[in-house]
Design a protein around this motif. Structure first.
Motif, short mmCIF file in Angstrom:
data_model
loop_
_atom_site.label_atom_id
_atom_site.label_comp_id
_atom_site.label_asym_id
_atom_site.label_seq_id
_atom_site.Cartn_x
_atom_site.Cartn_y
_atom_site.Cartn_z
N VAL A 243 0.86 -1.19 0.00
CA VAL A 243 0.00 0.00 0.00
C VAL A 243 0.89 1.24 0.00
CG1 VAL A 243 -1.63 1.36 1.38
CG2 VAL A 243 -1.96 -1.10 1.14
N LEU A 244 0.52 2.22 -0.81
CA LEU A 244 1.22 3.50 -0.83
C LEU A 244 0.35 4.54 -0.13
CD1 LEU A 244 3.42 5.49 -1.78
CD2 LEU A 244 2.17 5.71 -3.95
N LEU A 245 0.89 5.16 0.92
CA LEU A 245 0.22 6.25 1.64
C LEU A 245 0.94 7.53 1.27
CD1 LEU A 245 -1.73 7.42 3.75
CD2 LEU A 245 -0.07 6.77 5.52
N LEU A 246 0.23 8.39 0.58
CA LEU A 246 0.86 9.56 -0.04
C LEU A 246 0.23 10.84 0.49
CD1 LEU A 246 3.02 9.94 -2.33
CD2 LEU A 246 1.11 10.37 -3.85
N GLY A 247 1.08 11.82 0.82
CA GLY A 247 0.59 13.11 1.29
C GLY A 247 1.21 14.24 0.50
N PRO A 248 0.88 15.49 0.87
CA PRO A 248 1.26 16.62 0.03
C PRO A 248 2.69 17.11 0.20
CG PRO A 248 -0.07 17.37 1.88
CD PRO A 248 -0.03 15.87 1.96
N THR A 249 3.32 16.89 1.38
CA THR A 249 4.61 17.53 1.65
C THR A 249 5.53 16.61 2.43
OG1 THR A 249 4.01 18.43 3.82
CG2 THR A 249 3.38 19.74 1.87
N PRO A 250 6.85 16.86 2.39
CA PRO A 250 7.78 16.12 3.25
C PRO A 250 7.46 16.30 4.73
CG PRO A 250 8.98 17.20 1.48
CD PRO A 250 7.57 17.71 1.41
N ALA A 251 6.97 17.48 5.12
CA ALA A 251 6.58 17.70 6.52
C ALA A 251 5.42 16.79 6.91
CB ALA A 251 6.21 19.17 6.74
N TRP A 252 4.47 16.61 6.01
CA TRP A 252 3.35 15.69 6.25
C TRP A 252 3.88 14.27 6.39
CZ3 TRP A 252 1.82 11.30 3.84
CH2 TRP A 252 0.53 10.81 4.12
N GLU A 253 4.81 13.89 5.55
CA GLU A 253 5.40 12.55 5.59
C GLU A 253 6.01 12.27 6.95
OE1 GLU A 253 9.03 10.13 3.32
OE2 GLU A 253 8.31 12.04 2.55
N ASP A 393 -5.44 18.48 -4.92
CA ASP A 393 -4.50 19.41 -5.53
C ASP A 393 -3.47 18.77 -6.45
OD1 ASP A 393 -5.47 21.83 -4.57
OD2 ASP A 393 -4.46 21.62 -2.65
N LEU A 394 -3.64 17.51 -6.81
CA LEU A 394 -2.67 16.89 -7.70
C LEU A 394 -2.82 17.39 -9.13
CD1 LEU A 394 -2.46 14.98 -5.23
CD2 LEU A 394 -2.06 13.12 -6.84
N VAL A 424 -9.66 22.37 -10.91
CA VAL A 424 -10.72 21.47 -10.47
C VAL A 424 -11.70 22.24 -9.61
CG1 VAL A 424 -9.27 19.42 -10.55
CG2 VAL A 424 -9.43 20.72 -8.43
N LYS A 425 -12.97 21.90 -9.72
CA LYS A 425 -14.01 22.54 -8.93
C LYS A 425 -14.76 21.52 -8.08
CE LYS A 425 -13.65 26.80 -10.56
NZ LYS A 425 -12.41 26.63 -11.33
N SER A 426 -14.69 20.25 -8.44
CA SER A 426 -15.42 19.21 -7.73
C SER A 426 -14.62 17.91 -7.78
CB SER A 426 -16.80 19.00 -8.36
OG SER A 426 -16.67 18.46 -9.66
N TRP A 427 -15.05 16.94 -7.00
CA TRP A 427 -14.35 15.65 -7.00
C TRP A 427 -14.53 14.92 -8.33
CZ3 TRP A 427 -10.50 14.49 -4.16
CH2 TRP A 427 -10.38 15.03 -2.88
N SER A 428 -15.61 15.18 -9.03
CA SER A 428 -15.77 14.55 -10.34
C SER A 428 -14.70 15.02 -11.31
CB SER A 428 -17.17 14.82 -10.89
OG SER A 428 -17.38 16.20 -11.07
N ASP A 429 -14.24 16.29 -11.15
CA ASP A 429 -13.14 16.78 -11.99
C ASP A 429 -11.86 15.98 -11.72
OD1 ASP A 429 -14.79 18.72 -13.04
OD2 ASP A 429 -14.16 20.26 -11.61
N VAL A 430 -11.70 15.53 -10.47
CA VAL A 430 -10.52 14.75 -10.09
C VAL A 430 -10.65 13.31 -10.56
CG1 VAL A 430 -9.17 13.87 -8.14
CG2 VAL A 430 -10.02 16.23 -8.11
N THR A 431 -11.76 12.68 -10.19
CA THR A 431 -11.91 11.25 -10.49
C THR A 431 -12.03 10.97 -11.99
OG1 THR A 431 -14.30 11.43 -10.12
CG2 THR A 431 -12.94 10.75 -8.26
N SER A 432 -12.47 11.97 -12.76
CA SER A 432 -12.57 11.76 -14.21
C SER A 432 -11.20 11.59 -14.85
CB SER A 432 -13.31 12.94 -14.85
OG SER A 432 -12.58 14.15 -14.68
N ARG A 433 -10.15 11.98 -14.14
CA ARG A 433 -8.80 11.83 -14.68
C ARG A 433 -8.32 10.38 -14.61
NH1 ARG A 433 -5.64 17.17 -12.20
NH2 ARG A 433 -6.48 18.67 -13.70
N ILE A 434 -9.00 9.56 -13.78
CA ILE A 434 -8.63 8.14 -13.66
C ILE A 434 -9.77 7.34 -14.30
CG2 ILE A 434 -7.96 6.29 -12.09
CD1 ILE A 434 -7.27 8.44 -10.06
#
Length: 619
Positions: A243-253, A393-394, A424-434
């Protein structure tokens, strides 16, 4: 029992032979709670503990938090296998010691919550009289009821006191005290206070791709980290291998790694990384201290990713390897774009790309493009599930990199109101990329972090259609403080450092942060004032008052006891929205200070004026 449990955990986690790959020594957390359930016969009571690791030895029976039988504890069930639940006890921990507990009686209180006789009843010496309920519970937990022949002997369980003490907290007190306690340098597991709605998301089917939308302070990072540990836990029937757990920044990591260790995930198949670190690792680049880019700093035209993929698939047959292959491909790709751009938009994009690989390598904004090229021409590691915190924000090429690395399902966690991207304005804008993935969407509205006063102040930046999250157990809390540096004829940087010192005294042992886009100005003032760096983000003055100095990008996904937000007018640059400011305001759990000399958003000016009037009336 907690001391005995931790001793057992350390024994099992310690390598026994040199050269043999075994479980590493870990920082497992302590016991999380205890359950009392009516037994098979009238008056009979069965008890068991819940903890990060399953233990079944001597007088101690602990069910792993990830086992099916743990649902009775986390989902607040009233029955288990048709047997009534009597009491749920949740523990409060400090480091690895238990300091408090709260009991919740499910039915009418009757006798002791955990009768002293139940310790013997849990594991009878004569197998013929073993409780059918307990056998089934152990089977459901995937527990072997026989003692292991290769287990290491431990000291006998401590003597049980003759008189049990009454709990010193209610469940509401326990949750409030836990949330209000000073934040450590990293995220800790919250098994003792994990709420039913959070548990449902943590244990959501691994076969489904899930989107979790949540207001600031609803526990999204908690869900992401605990879900990663749950997915790979060996007590589950369908535990995943990678499993890959991914976050936005090295500080988050760095922030979440401690929680993964407490849940037992540090020695399991969980890769914890930030997007920034992952791309650097793919490319083999050094970060060279580069600060994180603003989101949307480079806009990628439609179909640019398809062009990259088509060209890369044809370049896989090249005899070159590693960065040499990437350099050759980049040169070829850029040349073909200039010659054969299929649209004016593509040609404009190609015109902005450096003509040499060396030039592209020097620009961190182009690293996602280079990483996508690399994983296409030289495929690498893959995962069975990818979890992304702050997924809103990806960029397009970042999504394409992850898509090449994921052979299974997804969990996306974030808040559209905190988005820094305007693409992006909604989650559908994000999920449509996959493409080719079916998505389940869930919403988190219950507040578990950030006082209501801070949440409502920050929410003034949101449209009314966004709604408000439900109240936090932290209550109203301290009203945000707004300081106009121009009125005081002082610099915002000097006031920010002054507030850091005050807040560190008011929140001893807690964490303090200054967040602003021009963070270098604050750092320059800090150096002049005698502050010195302890690590990449944390500085201390001569009196050892500590503070983290962060840009809005670096603060994503983090939380602090108190935050100083400096010069709100600078947050809209490069974004055109208040998403970066809203995110930064909601990094504070208990106290928020805003320092400005320039203008502020009208909604915040109005709210700060109202707070000032209320404060004057109270005086």
């Amino acid at each position: 029992m907690n001391d005995l449990y931790l001793q057992q955990v350390e024994t099992r986690a310690r390598p026994h032979a040199a050269g043999v790959v075994q479980r590493r020594r870990t920082d497992f957390g302590p016991l999380s709670g205890r359950i009392s359930i009516q037994g098979d016969r009238p008056g009979e009571v069965k008890n068991y503990y819940i903890g990060p690791m399953h233990i079944n030895q001597d007088d101690l029976f602990v069910i792993s938090w990830a086992a099916p039988a743990a649902a009775v504890f986390f989902k607040n069930l009233s029955t288990w296998d048709s047997k009534p639940v009597r009491v749920r006890r949740r523990f409060v921990q400090q480091v690895r010691k238990l300091t408090n507990y709260a009991d919740v009686w499910v039915g009418r209180p009757s006798g002791e919550p955990f009768p002293l006789s139940s310790a013997k009843a849990e594991q009878p010496s004569r197998p013929a009289k073993t409780s059918s309920w307990l056998s089934e519970a152990k089977a459901r937990a995937r527990v072997n009821t026989t003692k292991s022949t290769d287990s290491v002997p431990v000291e006998a369980a401590p003597r049980i006191p003759a008189q049990q003490e009454a709990p010193v907290a209610t469940m509401e007190d326990l949750l409030r005290d836990t949330l209000a306690s000073p934040r450590s340098g990293g995220l800790t597991s919250v098994l003792s206070t994990l709420q039913a709605d959070q548990y449902d998301l943590v244990t959501y089917s691994e076969d489904r791709s899930l989107v979790v939308q949540g207001h600031a302070g609803t526990g999204k990072t908690i869900v992401a980290t605990h879900r990663a540990a749950w997915l790979v836990d060996e007590n589950r029937t369908h535990a995943l291998g990678a499993v890959l757990l991914l976050g936005p920044t090295p500080a988050w990591e760095a922030h979440v790694s401690s929680a993964i260790g407490e849940l037992g995930g540090a020695d399991k198949n969980i890769a914890v990384s930030s997007l920034h670190s992952l791309i650097l690792e793919i490319l083999g680049f050094e970060s060279e201290g580069v600060r994180l880019r603003p989101v949307d700093a480079i806009r990628v035209p439609t179909d640019a990713d398809a062009l990259v993929r088509k060209a890369a698939l044809g370049a896989r047959s090249s005899g070159s390897k590693g960065l040499n292959a990437l350099e050759e491909f980049y040169h070829s790709f850029v040349t073909q774009l200039h010659l054969n751009g299929v649209s004016s938009e593509i040609k404009d994009w190609a015109g902005d790309l450096p003509s040499t690989f060396k030039g592209a390598r020097r620009n961190p904004l182009l690293w996602p493009l280079l990483a996508y090229m690399y994983v296409l021409i030289e495929p690498g590691d893959v995962f069975e599930h990818v979890i992304i915190d702050e997924a809103q924000d990806l960029s397009l090429f970042e999504w394409r990199v992850l898509e090449e690395m994921n052979v299974g399902s997804w969990t996306l966690v974030g808040d559209m109101q905190q988005r820094h991207s305007q693409q992006v304005k909604s989650w559908s804008d994000v999920t449509s990329r996959i493409t080719g993935t079916a998505w389940d969407e869930r919403v988190m509205n219950d507040g578990y972090r950030t006082s209501q006063a801070i949440a409502e102040f920050a929410a003034r930046l949101l449209p009314k259609s966004a709604g408000l999250r439900r109240a936090s157990p932290l209550g109203r809390g301290i009203p945000p403080r707004v300081i106009n540096a121009a009125d005081l004829r002082r610099t915002v940087e000097a006031i920010a450092l002054e507030q850091c010192r005050r807040l560190s005294l008011d929140h001893p042992g807690g964490t303090i942060a200054v967040i602003t886009p021009p963070i270098e100005r604050v750092l320059r003032e800090a150096r002049i004032s005698g502050w010195t760096a302890e690590d990449r983000w944390t500085w201390a003055d001569t009196d050892l008052h500590r503070c983290s100095f962060l840009t809005p990008e670096e603060a994503r996904g983090l939380e602090f006891d108190a935050v100083v937000v400096v010069e709100p007018s600078t947050f809209r640059a490069n974004s055109g929205s208040d998403g970066r400011l809203y995110t930064s305001l909601t990094r504070a759990n208990l106290e928020l200070v805003v320092v400005h000399s320039g203008s502020m958003p009208a909604a915040l000016m109005k709210e700060s004026a109202r707070l000032a009037r209320e404060s004057f009336v109270q005086l």
